[in-house]
Design a protein around this motif. Structure first.
Motif, short mmCIF file in Angstrom:
data_model
loop_
_atom_site.label_atom_id
_atom_site.label_comp_id
_atom_site.label_asym_id
_atom_site.label_seq_id
_atom_site.Cartn_x
_atom_site.Cartn_y
_atom_site.Cartn_z
N VAL A 36 -1.37 -4.71 27.63
CA VAL A 36 -1.82 -4.87 29.01
C VAL A 36 -0.94 -5.93 29.68
CG1 VAL A 36 -3.73 -5.53 30.51
CG2 VAL A 36 -4.19 -4.24 28.41
N PRO A 37 -0.34 -5.60 30.83
CA PRO A 37 0.55 -6.57 31.48
C PRO A 37 -0.16 -7.87 31.82
CG PRO A 37 0.84 -4.38 32.42
CD PRO A 37 -0.35 -4.30 31.51
N ASP A 38 0.61 -8.94 31.88
CA ASP A 38 0.08 -10.27 32.16
C ASP A 38 -0.69 -10.28 33.48
OD1 ASP A 38 0.45 -13.12 33.46
OD2 ASP A 38 0.63 -13.39 31.30
N ARG A 39 -1.96 -10.64 33.41
CA ARG A 39 -2.81 -10.59 34.60
C ARG A 39 -2.46 -11.69 35.59
NH1 ARG A 39 -3.31 -9.14 29.76
NH2 ARG A 39 -4.77 -10.80 29.18
N TRP A 53 -3.64 0.12 32.70
CA TRP A 53 -3.87 -0.15 31.29
C TRP A 53 -5.32 -0.52 31.03
CZ3 TRP A 53 -0.48 0.39 27.26
CH2 TRP A 53 0.85 0.67 27.60
N LEU A 54 -5.92 -1.28 31.94
CA LEU A 54 -7.34 -1.61 31.79
C LEU A 54 -8.19 -0.35 31.86
CD1 LEU A 54 -7.40 -4.77 34.09
CD2 LEU A 54 -7.55 -4.75 31.58
N ALA A 55 -7.87 0.54 32.79
CA ALA A 55 -8.62 1.80 32.93
C ALA A 55 -8.44 2.67 31.69
CB ALA A 55 -8.16 2.54 34.18
N ARG A 56 -7.26 2.62 31.10
CA ARG A 56 -7.01 3.38 29.87
C ARG A 56 -7.93 2.89 28.75
NH1 ARG A 56 -1.24 3.60 26.55
NH2 ARG A 56 -2.02 4.78 24.76
#
Length: 224
Positions: A36-39, A53-56
């Motif tokens: 997951v990319p850096d928030r 990515w979060l939805a995945r």
């Protein structure tokens, strides 16, 4: 999500469950995806959007049969509305869980301290939601972040937990001196560091948000 946050949440979920046998525990599925990319980078400096990515991950948990989702990563909650829109499952909000723990400990309003990473505080994840519940949020100064909080977080990440206690405890004590009735520890690493020493000496309730989220999950499941 970050492996440390995920592991801490699963550990606390297990330890906080009032169980006397394996079958008393809450069935849980861990989805830990460090891709997951850096928030913080996404929100503050135009980095890659983590929401797909979060939805995945949410879709994977939904397909696995989960009834609710708890996300121990603080900064991921900056995309809470988008995550909620991606599923029909309830997603427990870590800040709401912290507010419930504040109330349980008798702190129902007034000034409270909030500690977190620079990114979490800049995103105002805790401040906006807690202020909506009647709290006045105090945060470390920029100088305290640079000399105490960020170095303390870095020490925990480097597995030098005992060394992290003095700077993190000093930052919490400073918030108390400014009038905080409690201090919310809104970061995975901060509770590990600050609770490794004589934290009762700080003199105010310290809200471990990982514990608070685990308790919220147990309440959802009617285990407590």
């Amino acid at each position: 999500m970050g492996p440390l946050a995920s592991a801490q949440f699963m550990l606390r979920l297990t330890l906080l469950t009032p169980a006397t046998r394996d079958q008393d525990h809450l069935p849980a599925i861990l989805w830990s995806d460090p891709r997951v990319p850096d928030r913080t980078a996404a929100r503050l400096s135009g980095g890659e959007d983590p929401l797909p990515w979060l939805a995945r991950g949410i879709a994977g948990l939904e397909a696995a049969g989960c009834g609710a989702i708890a996300i121990p990563c603080n900064t991921a909650h900056g995309w809470y509305e988008g995550m909620v829109a991606a599923t029909g499952l309830p997603i427990l909000h870590i800040v709401d869980a912290a507010a419930e723990e504040l109330a349980r400990q008798g702190v129902t309003g007034g000034p409270i301290g909030v500690m977190g990473t620079a990114g979490t505080l800049a995103m105002r994840l805790y401040q906006e939601r807690l202020e909506g519940r009647g709290y006045d949020c105090l945060t470390p100064t920029e100088a305290e972040m640079e000399s105490l909080v960020s170095p303390g977080i870095a020490l925990v990440k480097a597995n030098r937990v005992a060394e992290a206690y003095p700077p993190l405890a000093e930052a919490a004590a400073n918030l108390k001196a400014r009038g905080a009735r409690a201090v919310v520890l809104g970061c995975t690493e901060i509770p590990l560091g600050i609770l490794a020493g004589p934290h009762a000496e700080i003199g105010v309730p310290l809200i471990d948000t990982i514990d608070a989220l685990a308790l919220a999950a147990l309440r959802w499941a009617k285990k407590i």
